[in-house]
Design a protein around this motif. Structure first.
Motif, mmCIF file in Angstrom:
data_model
loop_
_atom_site.group_PDB
_atom_site.id
_atom_site.type_symbol
_atom_site.label_atom_id
_atom_site.label_comp_id
_atom_site.label_asym_id
_atom_site.label_seq_id
_atom_site.Cartn_x
_atom_site.Cartn_y
_atom_site.Cartn_z
ATOM 1 N N PRO A 50 22.296 40.053 88.508
ATOM 2 C CA PRO A 50 23.427 39.701 87.650
ATOM 3 C C PRO A 50 24.198 40.932 87.183
ATOM 4 O O PRO A 50 23.619 42.003 86.983
ATOM 5 N N VAL A 53 23.245 41.309 81.762
ATOM 6 C CA VAL A 53 22.083 40.548 81.311
ATOM 7 C C VAL A 53 21.904 40.776 79.813
ATOM 8 O O VAL A 53 21.899 41.913 79.349
ATOM 9 N N THR A 60 22.353 35.449 81.627
ATOM 10 C CA THR A 60 22.875 36.326 82.678
ATOM 11 C C THR A 60 24.343 35.977 82.902
ATOM 12 O O THR A 60 24.727 34.812 82.812
ATOM 13 N N PHE A 62 27.613 36.552 85.537
ATOM 14 C CA PHE A 62 28.178 36.994 86.797
ATOM 15 C C PHE A 62 29.693 37.010 86.639
ATOM 16 O O PHE A 62 30.277 36.026 86.189
ATOM 17 N N ASP A 98 25.386 32.636 95.856
ATOM 18 C CA ASP A 98 25.625 32.487 94.415
ATOM 19 C C ASP A 98 24.870 31.277 93.868
ATOM 20 O O ASP A 98 24.235 31.358 92.812
ATOM 21 N N ALA A 102 21.769 31.413 91.106
ATOM 22 C CA ALA A 102 21.858 30.681 89.834
ATOM 23 C C ALA A 102 20.675 29.724 89.681
ATOM 24 O O ALA A 102 20.077 29.641 88.599
ATOM 25 N N LEU A 105 17.515 31.751 88.898
ATOM 26 C CA LEU A 105 17.529 32.238 87.513
ATOM 27 C C LEU A 105 17.216 31.116 86.531
ATOM 28 O O LEU A 105 16.441 31.299 85.584
ATOM 29 N N GLU A 106 17.810 29.957 86.748
ATOM 30 C CA GLU A 106 17.554 28.821 85.867
ATOM 31 C C GLU A 106 16.101 28.378 85.949
ATOM 32 O O GLU A 106 15.506 27.993 84.941
ATOM 33 N N TRP A 110 16.376 31.403 82.620
ATOM 34 C CA TRP A 110 17.591 32.113 82.217
ATOM 35 C C TRP A 110 18.761 31.152 82.231
ATOM 36 O O TRP A 110 18.825 30.236 83.053
ATOM 37 N N ARG A 111 19.721 31.377 81.327
ATOM 38 C CA ARG A 111 20.978 30.636 81.365
ATOM 39 C C ARG A 111 21.974 31.483 82.154
ATOM 40 O O ARG A 111 21.972 32.705 82.045
ATOM 41 N N VAL A 112 22.797 30.835 82.938
ATOM 42 C CA VAL A 112 23.719 31.537 83.834
ATOM 43 C C VAL A 112 25.154 31.231 83.422
ATOM 44 O O VAL A 112 25.540 30.067 83.291
ATOM 45 N N VAL A 114 29.095 32.072 84.645
ATOM 46 C CA VAL A 114 29.953 32.625 85.693
ATOM 47 C C VAL A 114 31.358 32.742 85.116
ATOM 48 O O VAL A 114 31.944 31.749 84.683
#
Length: 134
Positions: A50, A53, A60, A62, A98, A102, A105-106, A110-112, A114
């Protein structure tokens, strides 16, 4: 056969496009810092590396270029007119990568977020998106 001057110039231009520390990314980092958030950059130990962070918030971020990541419905996400056999699969791979990053990460909790290059014109908009998500 050598490259024509046009393709040599285009190649030089394409090589000059940065992967890290781009202007849109730096703008988001400045806004985060102004809002009082502290963050890490380009953590390679996370899926997709990412751009930004926020470990304390498990978020995270992007910062995607509209062309390279094919922002749906964006006027900057154009289809190349030349060498489509090369470019279209390449851009599709970017989008698929991508999505996979994502999802990974989830799955790790983690929350993503964009942020698209075209959406970064207004500091107020950036602040709203960041505050709402974080």
């Amino acid at each position: 056969m050598t490259d024509s001057p046009v393709s040599a110039a285009r190649s030089r231009t394409m090589r000059a496009i940065a992967k890290k520390n781009t202007k849109p990314e730096i703008r988001v980092r400045c806004r985060l810092h102004a809002l009082g958030y502290r963050f890490r950059l380009h953590r390679s130990d996370l899926p997709g590396t990412p751009d930004i962070v926020l470990p304390r918030h498990r978020v995270t971020i992007f910062v995607h270029g509209c062309f390279w990541h094919q922002h749906p419905g964006c006027r900057h996400a154009t289809q190349p007119r030349t060498r489509q056999g090369y470019w279209l699969p390449k851009l599709e791979r970017n989008v698929a990568r991508d999505r996979a990053a994502a999802a990974a990460l989830e799955a790790l909790g983690w929350r993503v977020v964009v942020l698209w290059e075209c959406e970064l014109d207004s500091d107020a908009h950036i602040d709203t998106v960041l505050n709402n998500f974080i």
